[in-house]
Design a protein around this motif. Structure first.
Motif, short mmCIF file in Angstrom:
data_model
loop_
_atom_site.label_atom_id
_atom_site.label_comp_id
_atom_site.label_asym_id
_atom_site.label_seq_id
_atom_site.Cartn_x
_atom_site.Cartn_y
_atom_site.Cartn_z
N ASP A 294 43.94 48.70 39.49
CA ASP A 294 43.84 48.15 38.13
C ASP A 294 44.33 49.13 37.05
OD1 ASP A 294 42.52 46.15 39.53
OD2 ASP A 294 40.62 46.34 38.47
N SER B 152 44.32 42.37 43.72
CA SER B 152 44.48 43.38 44.76
C SER B 152 44.90 42.88 46.14
CB SER B 152 43.14 44.12 44.84
OG SER B 152 42.92 44.72 46.05
N LYS C 32 40.45 52.58 49.17
CA LYS C 32 40.17 51.15 49.08
C LYS C 32 41.03 50.36 50.08
CE LYS C 32 40.78 47.18 46.05
NZ LYS C 32 40.57 46.60 44.73
N HIS D 130 40.33 46.38 51.18
CA HIS D 130 40.36 45.04 50.58
C HIS D 130 41.32 44.06 51.25
CE1 HIS D 130 39.53 42.75 46.57
NE2 HIS D 130 38.82 42.32 47.61
N THR E 48 36.11 46.55 47.72
CA THR E 48 36.15 47.26 46.45
C THR E 48 34.75 47.85 46.23
OG1 THR E 48 35.50 45.18 45.46
CG2 THR E 48 37.80 45.73 45.31
N ASP F 173 32.81 47.19 43.94
CA ASP F 173 31.85 46.21 43.41
C ASP F 173 31.45 45.16 44.45
OD1 ASP F 173 34.29 44.87 43.41
OD2 ASP F 173 34.04 44.00 41.42
N ARG F 174 31.88 45.36 45.70
CA ARG F 174 31.53 44.42 46.78
C ARG F 174 30.84 45.15 47.92
NH1 ARG F 174 35.69 42.12 44.31
NH2 ARG F 174 36.01 39.89 44.51
N HIS G 168 28.36 40.09 39.56
CA HIS G 168 27.89 41.41 40.03
C HIS G 168 26.38 41.59 39.93
CE1 HIS G 168 32.11 42.05 38.57
NE2 HIS G 168 32.20 42.60 39.75
N ILE H 124 28.69 42.48 44.17
CA ILE H 124 28.97 41.13 44.66
C ILE H 124 28.59 41.13 46.14
CG2 ILE H 124 30.72 39.35 44.99
CD1 ILE H 124 32.48 40.83 42.93
N HIS I 279 39.04 50.84 39.13
CA HIS I 279 38.35 49.56 39.31
C HIS I 279 36.87 49.69 38.91
CE1 HIS I 279 36.99 45.88 41.34
NE2 HIS I 279 38.27 45.53 41.39
N ASP J 141 35.55 44.06 33.30
CA ASP J 141 35.73 43.33 34.56
C ASP J 141 34.38 43.11 35.23
OD1 ASP J 141 37.40 41.93 36.25
OD2 ASP J 141 37.94 43.65 37.48
N LYS K 231 45.48 42.21 34.27
CA LYS K 231 45.02 41.79 35.60
C LYS K 231 44.78 40.28 35.61
CE LYS K 231 41.29 42.76 38.85
NZ LYS K 231 40.21 43.69 39.21
N TYR K 232 45.02 39.63 36.67
CA TYR K 232 44.82 38.20 36.89
C TYR K 232 45.94 37.33 36.31
CZ TYR K 232 39.97 39.82 37.48
OH TYR K 232 38.85 40.49 37.87
C1 NG6 Z 1 36.65 39.29 40.52
C2 NG6 Z 1 35.50 40.16 40.06
C3 NG6 Z 1 36.09 41.44 39.51
C4 NG6 Z 1 36.97 42.11 40.54
C5 NG6 Z 1 38.03 41.14 41.03
C6 NG6 Z 1 38.87 41.69 42.13
C7 NG6 Z 1 33.55 38.91 39.20
C8 NG6 Z 1 32.91 38.25 38.01
N1 NG6 Z 1 34.73 39.47 39.00
O1 NG6 Z 1 36.16 38.12 41.08
O2 NG6 Z 1 35.08 42.30 39.11
O3 NG6 Z 1 36.21 42.55 41.63
O4 NG6 Z 1 37.43 39.95 41.51
O5 NG6 Z 1 39.58 42.79 41.70
O6 NG6 Z 1 32.98 38.91 40.27
S1 NG6 Z 1 40.76 43.35 42.55
O7 NG6 Z 1 41.38 44.38 41.74
O8 NG6 Z 1 40.17 43.91 43.73
O9 NG6 Z 1 41.65 42.25 42.81
#
Ligand code: NG6
Ligand code: CA
Length: 519
Positions: free
Chosen positions: A46, A85, A138, A140, A174, A176-177, A227, A238, A284, A343, A366-367
């Motif tokens: 990111d 990602s 990472k 993923h 990631t 956050d997961r 999250h 997550i 991230h 995020d 992003k997105y």
């Molecule tokens: C989204 C998550 C975001 C991030 C992304 C993936 C929520 C609300 N947001 O769904 O935080 O994890 O996915 O990011 O859950 S990436 O860089 O790994 O693609």
């Protein structure tokens, strides 16, 4: 399906005869071991087009990346293939656009392995040239045979050794997961048998706290959206998990841990050519860098995470210098997709951003389908460079596979890396132009086609704006056409003025989408 071990990569006889090859191709294997360059891909998470000092920001200092840029080539028109990602990394590692394969959207932490053992990867390609290969940081891209069936307390299979990596030390998805543990060569690192690991993306484990129910336990970071499930290290994530004990990571140490493993990998392989895919957790979410990187810039934790990323880059460089490997190592520094401020955690990235433009002059992030989603920082550092400075060559990350195959005098099989074009000449500064066209995709699989200065965004359903992240998605029911020569910020949709161009590009897009290869 044919077993990939039977698909040996062949020496490129045609190339050997017809065009100039780098010095390390076509020599005796003993000599090759000494002269083949090591290759390191440093892939940030990111990190936006405007997030580094050498790409224009003045709000955070990134001296180590500056060194790479000033001694190497800084590219201004390189693209990840997707603005998230999983598909972006899939394409980089396989040389194939992710839309060719189902199930390449943002992966859960318990997803089955998305790149299957029978597929050829860039790591397989390096291995066939006698490199030692490693993936650190990472991941993923899923692990194990099927979603939710991994044995987190035993051996996870298939894993990275089945797709070409001799060594791996990774985070499953990631930060956050869940699961919040490192996996070394298919097994949980520092496994704690007193705390067996269970993971679910379906339902919470009885008796385990969650961010939703127990916000009082979130002593490190609180979520701003989503999250709010399992809590690890005072941060909710997550997905749900149980156990882990001493194997659980501490977010503030992730950069130290993965960087030290990268350094060890380099040290252990200093005598032979190696390929290292070093994928940082920075920048991230959850952004929770080590204390020593805090407070040195006005942007709070997101800025600190950029400083921490720069530190990791510096440590890799120092190691190469110390071991006398700098001269014979080619480094690519890039990011998997564009930037996002909020995020999902209350880290004040948006509030403290000030004048910083994480995507530089680009629209979206992003997105999104706009350039902010996929045009990313990209620096090449190597002693083989023909020119140094800035290059505007159009390159896709999907091209790394074929470009390195060319560097090594290897021809990729017809049935692998079908979208990877050999852009080695552009990577080393010999060719200022690169590709004539490339494709990218957004979060919802909407497609963008770029031909020269024209950028076409195909019509798609969905909201034009993501309220939580405050990002413009680029989604619109109308076709969009931009001319990047005078509209890098994609402000003026000229689709109605150039209907012929729109028609041509839509037709080309459909051709690509129904093609078997764009190589
Ligand atoms: C989204 C998550 C975001 C991030 C992304 C993936 C929520 C609300 N947001 O769904 O935080 O994890 O996915 O990011 O859950 S990436 O860089 O790994 O693609
Ligand atoms: Ca990312």
């Amino acid at each position: 399906m044919m077993n990939k071990r039977s698909l040996n990569l062949l020496p490129c006889v045609a190339v050997l005869c017809s065009c100039s090859l780098p010095a390390y191709a076509g020599q005796s294997s003993k000599k090759e071991k000494k002269t083949k360059p090591n290759v390191i891909i440093i892939l940030a998470d990111d990190l936006g087009y405007g997030d580094l000092e050498c790409y224009g920001t003045t709000r955070v200092h990134t001296p180590n990346v500056n060194r790479l840029a000033s001694e190497g080539i800084r590219f201004t028109n390189v693209h990840a293939t997707a603005s998230t990602s999983t598909p972006s990394r899939y394409a980089l590692l396989t040389g194939e656009y992710a839309w060719r394969k189902k199930g390449t959207g943002v992966a859960a932490g318990n997803a089955g392995m998305i790149i299957r053992p029978e597929q050829y990867t860039i790591a397989d390609m390096f291995k066939s040239a006698d490199y030692t290969t490693g993936a650190i940081g990472k991941w993923h891209l899923g692990l194990g045979d099927k979603t939710g069936t991994q044995d987190w307390n035993g051996t996870i299979s298939p894993a990275l050794k089945d797709i070409g990596f001799d060594y791996s030390y990774i985070m499953a998805a990631t930060a956050d997961r869940v699961p919040c543990i490192y996996i070394e060569n298919g097994k949980v690192a520092d496994y704690d048998s007193t705390a067996p690991i269970e993971v679910s993306y379906q339902k919470p484990f009885e008796g385990e706290p969650t961010g939703r129910k127990n916000p009082e336990l979130l002593y490190n970071l609180k979520p701003s959206h989503g999250h709010d499930m399992a809590i690890v290290n005072g941060i909710s994530r997550i997905g749900y998990m149980k156990g882990g004990g001493k194997a659980l990571w501490k977010d503030e140490n992730i950069a130290d841990t993965i960087t030290s493993h990268a350094i060890r990998f380099i040290e252990e392989n200093k005598e032979r050519p190696f390929f290292l895919y070093f994928a940082t957790n920075d920048v991230h979410v959850p952004r929770f860098p080590h204390e020593r990187f805090r407070g040195k810039n006005p942007m709070g934790l997101r800025g600190d995470a950029i400083v921490q990323f720069d530190w990791s880059v510096g440590e890799i460089m120092k190691t190469l210098d110390r071991l006398g490997l700098t001269e014979n190592t080619l480094i690519i520094l890039s990011s998997d997709n564009g930037p996002v401020l909020d995020d999902g955690y209350l880290d004040r990235a948006y509030e403290l951003n000030g004048t910083h433009r994480a995507a530089g002059p680009l629209r979206g992030g992003k997105y999104s389908k706009f350039d902010g989603g996929t045009r990313i920082p990209f620096i090449v550092y190597s002693s083989a460079l023909k020119h140094r400075g800035v290059s505007e060559a159009l390159i896709s990350q999907v091209d790394l596979y074929a470009s390195f195959a060319h560097m090594l005098g290897i021809e990729t099989r017809e049935d692998s890396a079908v979208d990877s074009q050999d852009r080695y000449a552009a990577l080393i500064g010999e060719d200022p132009a690169g590709r004539s066209e490339l494709m990218t995709e957004d979060l919802s699989c909407g497609k963008m086609l770029r031909c020269g200065s024209w950028v076409y965004l195909s019509p798609s359903e969905g909201a034009p704006y993501m309220p939580f992240t405050r990002i413009e998605t680029g989604l619109s029911k109308d076709p969009q056409l931009y001319n990047m020569d005078y509209d890098i910020g994609q402000q003026n949709n000229i689709a109605w003025d150039y209907a012929d161009q729109v028609e041509k590009m839509e037709k080309r897009l459909q051709e690509i989408l129904t093609s078997e290869s764009t190589r």
